[in-house]
Design an enzyme around this catalytic site. Structure first.
Site, PDB file in Angstrom:
ATOM      1  N   LYS A   1     158.931  54.266  62.048  1.00  0.00           N
ATOM      2  CA  LYS A   1     158.498  54.814  63.346  1.00  0.00           C
ATOM      3  C   LYS A   1     157.380  55.845  63.180  1.00  0.00           C
ATOM      4  CE  LYS A   1     160.512  57.585  67.111  1.00  0.00           C
ATOM      5  NZ  LYS A   1     161.741  58.259  67.574  1.00  0.00           N
TER       6      LYS A   1
ATOM      7  N   GLU B   1     166.983  60.024  60.533  1.00  0.00           N
ATOM      8  CA  GLU B   1     166.712  61.453  60.678  1.00  0.00           C
ATOM      9  C   GLU B   1     167.530  62.087  59.555  1.00  0.00           C
ATOM     10  OE1 GLU B   1     164.734  63.244  62.524  1.00  0.00           O
ATOM     11  OE2 GLU B   1     163.923  61.552  63.652  1.00  0.00           O
TER      12      GLU B   1
ATOM     13  N   GLU C   1     177.020  63.629  51.612  1.00  0.00           N
ATOM     14  CA  GLU C   1     177.493  64.591  52.619  1.00  0.00           C
ATOM     15  C   GLU C   1     178.568  64.000  53.528  1.00  0.00           C
ATOM     16  OE1 GLU C   1     174.514  67.083  54.415  1.00  0.00           O
ATOM     17  OE2 GLU C   1     173.087  66.547  52.861  1.00  0.00           O
TER      18      GLU C   1
ATOM     19  N   TYR D   1     174.308  65.529  61.191  1.00  0.00           N
ATOM     20  CA  TYR D   1     173.639  64.603  60.265  1.00  0.00           C
ATOM     21  C   TYR D   1     174.659  63.770  59.498  1.00  0.00           C
ATOM     22  CZ  TYR D   1     171.504  63.021  55.889  1.00  0.00           C
ATOM     23  OH  TYR D   1     171.120  62.258  54.803  1.00  0.00           O
TER      24      TYR D   1
ATOM     25  N   SER E   1     176.599  61.334  61.566  1.00  0.00           N
ATOM     26  CA  SER E   1     175.844  60.135  61.970  1.00  0.00           C
ATOM     27  C   SER E   1     175.689  59.172  60.786  1.00  0.00           C
ATOM     28  CB  SER E   1     174.477  60.515  62.554  1.00  0.00           C
ATOM     29  OG  SER E   1     173.648  61.081  61.557  1.00  0.00           O
ATOM     30  N   LYS E   2     175.533  59.713  59.584  1.00  0.00           N
ATOM     31  CA  LYS E   2     175.441  58.836  58.402  1.00  0.00           C
ATOM     32  C   LYS E   2     176.791  58.177  58.131  1.00  0.00           C
ATOM     33  CE  LYS E   2     172.401  58.233  56.008  1.00  0.00           C
ATOM     34  NZ  LYS E   2     171.264  57.264  56.075  1.00  0.00           N
TER      35      LYS E   2
ATOM     36  N   ASN F   1     168.153  64.480  46.427  1.00  0.00           N
ATOM     37  CA  ASN F   1     167.029  63.966  45.633  1.00  0.00           C
ATOM     38  C   ASN F   1     165.933  65.027  45.570  1.00  0.00           C
ATOM     39  OD1 ASN F   1     166.673  60.414  46.087  1.00  0.00           O
ATOM     40  ND2 ASN F   1     168.541  61.583  46.277  1.00  0.00           N
TER      41      ASN F   1
ATOM     42  N   LYS G   1     162.328  70.579  53.060  1.00  0.00           N
ATOM     43  CA  LYS G   1     163.474  70.520  52.162  1.00  0.00           C
ATOM     44  C   LYS G   1     163.289  71.565  51.061  1.00  0.00           C
ATOM     45  CE  LYS G   1     165.084  67.015  54.537  1.00  0.00           C
ATOM     46  NZ  LYS G   1     164.846  65.623  54.389  1.00  0.00           N
ATOM     47  N   LEU G   2     164.393  71.969  50.447  1.00  0.00           N
ATOM     48  CA  LEU G   2     164.408  73.186  49.624  1.00  0.00           C
ATOM     49  C   LEU G   2     163.255  73.282  48.605  1.00  0.00           C
ATOM     50  CD1 LEU G   2     166.037  75.794  48.934  1.00  0.00           C
ATOM     51  CD2 LEU G   2     167.191  74.450  47.199  1.00  0.00           C
TER      52      LEU G   2
ATOM     53  N   ASN H   1     172.137  77.401  44.796  1.00  0.00           N
ATOM     54  CA  ASN H   1     170.774  77.464  45.348  1.00  0.00           C
ATOM     55  C   ASN H   1     169.967  78.593  44.711  1.00  0.00           C
ATOM     56  OD1 ASN H   1     171.234  75.295  46.990  1.00  0.00           O
ATOM     57  ND2 ASN H   1     171.706  76.512  48.809  1.00  0.00           N
TER      58      ASN H   1
HETATM   59  N1  LIG Z   1     166.542  63.168  50.596  1.00  0.00           N
HETATM   60  C1  LIG Z   1     167.752  63.224  50.056  1.00  0.00           C
HETATM   61  O1  LIG Z   1     168.034  64.095  49.240  1.00  0.00           O
HETATM   62  C2  LIG Z   1     168.791  62.178  50.397  1.00  0.00           C
HETATM   63  C3  LIG Z   1     170.000  62.157  49.684  1.00  0.00           C
HETATM   64  C4  LIG Z   1     170.927  61.160  49.978  1.00  0.00           C
HETATM   65  C5  LIG Z   1     170.656  60.215  50.948  1.00  0.00           C
HETATM   66  N2  LIG Z   1     169.482  60.262  51.634  1.00  0.00           N
HETATM   67  C6  LIG Z   1     169.227  59.216  52.630  1.00  0.00           C
HETATM   68  O2  LIG Z   1     168.095  58.498  52.184  1.00  0.00           O
HETATM   69  C7  LIG Z   1     167.346  57.996  53.280  1.00  0.00           C
HETATM   70  C8  LIG Z   1     165.905  58.427  53.164  1.00  0.00           C
HETATM   71  O3  LIG Z   1     165.865  59.856  53.113  1.00  0.00           O
HETATM   72  P1  LIG Z   1     164.469  60.637  52.992  1.00  0.00           P
HETATM   73  O4  LIG Z   1     164.768  61.930  52.368  1.00  0.00           O
HETATM   74  O5  LIG Z   1     163.453  59.731  52.393  1.00  0.00           O
HETATM   75  O6  LIG Z   1     164.135  60.871  54.535  1.00  0.00           O
HETATM   76  P2  LIG Z   1     162.756  61.253  55.207  1.00  0.00           P
HETATM   77  O7  LIG Z   1     163.130  62.099  56.382  1.00  0.00           O
HETATM   78  O8  LIG Z   1     161.788  61.768  54.225  1.00  0.00           O
HETATM   79  O9  LIG Z   1     162.197  59.848  55.729  1.00  0.00           O
HETATM   80  C9  LIG Z   1     162.776  59.151  56.786  1.00  0.00           C
HETATM   81  C10 LIG Z   1     161.826  58.048  57.219  1.00  0.00           C
HETATM   82  O10 LIG Z   1     162.456  57.311  58.281  1.00  0.00           O
HETATM   83  C11 LIG Z   1     161.518  57.126  59.344  1.00  0.00           C
HETATM   84  N3  LIG Z   1     162.251  57.050  60.606  1.00  0.00           N
HETATM   85  C12 LIG Z   1     162.958  58.026  61.223  1.00  0.00           C
HETATM   86  N4  LIG Z   1     163.446  57.571  62.399  1.00  0.00           N
HETATM   87  C13 LIG Z   1     163.071  56.269  62.509  1.00  0.00           C
HETATM   88  C14 LIG Z   1     163.267  55.270  63.491  1.00  0.00           C
HETATM   89  N5  LIG Z   1     163.957  55.510  64.627  1.00  0.00           N
HETATM   90  N6  LIG Z   1     162.747  54.035  63.277  1.00  0.00           N
HETATM   91  C15 LIG Z   1     162.043  53.768  62.138  1.00  0.00           C
HETATM   92  N7  LIG Z   1     161.789  54.701  61.195  1.00  0.00           N
HETATM   93  C16 LIG Z   1     162.302  55.925  61.371  1.00  0.00           C
HETATM   94  C17 LIG Z   1     160.624  58.372  59.279  1.00  0.00           C
HETATM   95  O11 LIG Z   1     159.381  58.154  59.934  1.00  0.00           O
HETATM   96  C18 LIG Z   1     160.498  58.575  57.779  1.00  0.00           C
HETATM   97  O12 LIG Z   1     159.425  57.835  57.260  1.00  0.00           O
HETATM   98  C19 LIG Z   1     168.049  58.527  54.528  1.00  0.00           C
HETATM   99  O13 LIG Z   1     168.868  57.513  55.036  1.00  0.00           O
HETATM  100  C20 LIG Z   1     168.877  59.692  54.024  1.00  0.00           C
HETATM  101  O14 LIG Z   1     170.033  59.874  54.817  1.00  0.00           O
HETATM  102  C21 LIG Z   1     168.547  61.217  51.382  1.00  0.00           C
END
Ligand SMILES: NC(=O)c1ccc[n+]([C@@H]2O[C@H](COP(=O)([O-])OP(=O)(O)OC[C@H]3O[C@@H](n4cnc5c(N)ncnc54)[C@H](O)[C@@H]3O)[C@@H](O)[C@H]2O)c1
Length: 355
Positions: free
Chosen positions: A38, A91, A138, A161, A164-165, A191, A200-201, A260
């Site tokens: 999106k 999200e 989480e 968050y 929802s996950k 990650n 993010k941190l 942290n």
């Molecule tokens: N970052 C972490 O540390 C971490 C750890 C565990 C799991 N995750 C999971 O990994 C996945 C990716 O995380 P991330 O850190 O890359 O997230 P991010 O927020 O960096 O990226 C999310 C992406 O999803 C897209 N997006 C959001 N809403 C959308 C919609 N309605 N339709 C289409 N695209 C949409 C955004 O434009 C963005 O490109 C997520 O599902 C998150 O829950 C992340």
């Protein structure tokens, strides 16, 4: 190689970008990638400019698509014979979910439901199909000072968050049991690495150090997180996609727990080394701020299952990963500045944001 038309959702975000790069760097990968995103504040199409130049409209296809809109997902499925979905789109930021949960419910729950329904329509009962769902540790809640989350740990989400996950994980598993759609799920700890949005941190703190701004730490900084280098998460996802047992969930972690405040101290030192400053130069910027509502104390995960079944392991130490990460942010100031000149600027000035 099993799959030829891999649909990635959220490929312009942090992990999605790293995963698409990972795939195209794999010799064994000869297929196509269809990226639907999106482009929310967190999605940056510039992350994939090189991939687009090299493979665009040949092996790489991008569609600006909102997964809450089922008809637009359907259009993509009409164009491409998708045989694998790797679902990253979400999200993803806990603080934002506390300030405004609505988008999290829409994208993370309804969006996942729409993808599953579209798969149900197009899938044709093929065993050579996979829906891999990316999730988080989480969903399991919060730990005390000891113990680990296992794949069998009951779900106990605490923030909008994580709730929802958790909901999306349950839906994905329900489609396996109800409709026999081949699925896998992975739950991963924090990650870190290149292309992470600077709310993010780690990237937030690097940015603030470079601007000599406060480094805000929630509470006393004693919350504990486990950190995994993003490339290692990508290699693990690929192992599951190729050989994971269908209908199973797998945990990923770095086996690398930090409070942290300890993490911030070593990050300060690493940035100082790379900027040729005194080791303690940035530590004076550390500021303690009011704790986050419902802040989970500790996350730690047991990832023996993926190690034993799929022969996965972390490939870099935390020191190596952090050095690479800091180096990347210092070499990509323009990437950071481009983001800051957009919507993110308002957010960072008004809020303290960390994961
Ligand atoms: N970052 C972490 O540390 C971490 C750890 C565990 C799991 N995750 C999971 O990994 C996945 C990716 O995380 P991330 O850190 O890359 O997230 P991010 O927020 O960096 O990226 C999310 C992406 O999803 C897209 N997006 C959001 N809403 C959308 C919609 N309605 N339709 C289409 N695209 C949409 C955004 O434009 C963005 O490109 C997520 O599902 C998150 O829950 C992340």
């Amino acid at each position: 190689m099993k799959y030829q038309n891999i649909l990635i959702t959220g490929g312009c975000g942090f992990i999605g970008t790293n995963f698409i790069n990972y795939l195209f760097n794999l010799k064994e990968f000869t297929g196509n990638v269809i990226n639907i995103d999106k482009l929310t504040y967190a999605g940056n199409p510039n992350n994939l400019i090189d991939i687009n130049e090299k493979y665009g409209n040949d092996r790489y296809f991008f569609y600006k698509t909102d997964i809450t809109d089922i008809s637009s997902i359907d259009t993509v499925f009409e164009k491409h014979a998708v045989d694998c979905i790797i679902h990253f789109a979400a999200e993803s930021h806990v603080d934002r979910s506390i300030h405004g949960p609505g988008e999290f419910i829409q994208t993370n729950i309804i969006g996942t439901f729409n993808l599953l329904e579209t798969v149900r329509k197009h899938w044709k009962n093929s065993k050579d199909f996979l829906f891999h769902h990316i999730s988080t540790d989480e969903v399991f809640g919060s730990l005390g000072n000891t113990g680990y989350f296992y794949e069998t740990t009951p779900y106990d989400p605490r923030s909008p968050y994580s709730a929802s996950k958790a909901s999306s994980d349950h839906l994905v598993m329900a489609y396996f049991y109800t409709y026999a759609i081949p699925i896998t799920i992975s739950n991963c700890t924090n990650n870190y690495g290149q292309y992470q949005f600077p709310e993010k941190l780690i990237p937030l703190m690097i940015n603030n150090m470079l601007e000599e701004k406060d480094l805000p730490v929630y509470g006393k900084g004693k919350n504990i997180r486990d950190w995994l280098y993003v490339q290692d998460h990508c290699s693990g996802i690929w192992k599951i996609v190729q050989n994971g047992r269908r209908g199973e969930t797998y945990n990923f972690g770095g086996e690398n727990e930090w409070t942290n405040i300890d993490l911030l101290n070593i990050l300060c030192e690493e940035v100082a080394i790379q900027k040729n400053k005194d080791k303690d130069y940035y530590k004076k910027l550390i500021t303690y701020v009011k704790d986050r509502a419902g802040h989970d104390h500790r996350y730690a995960i047991n990832c023996d299952k993926v190690k034993e079944e799929l022969n996965w392991k972390q490939s870099v130490t935390f020191n190596e990963g952090l050095t690479k990460t800091v180096k990347w942010y210092l070499s990509n100031i323009k990437w950071m500045n481009d983001i800051k000149s957009g919507q993110y600027k308002n957010w960072i000035e008004k809020n303290y944001c960390q994961r």
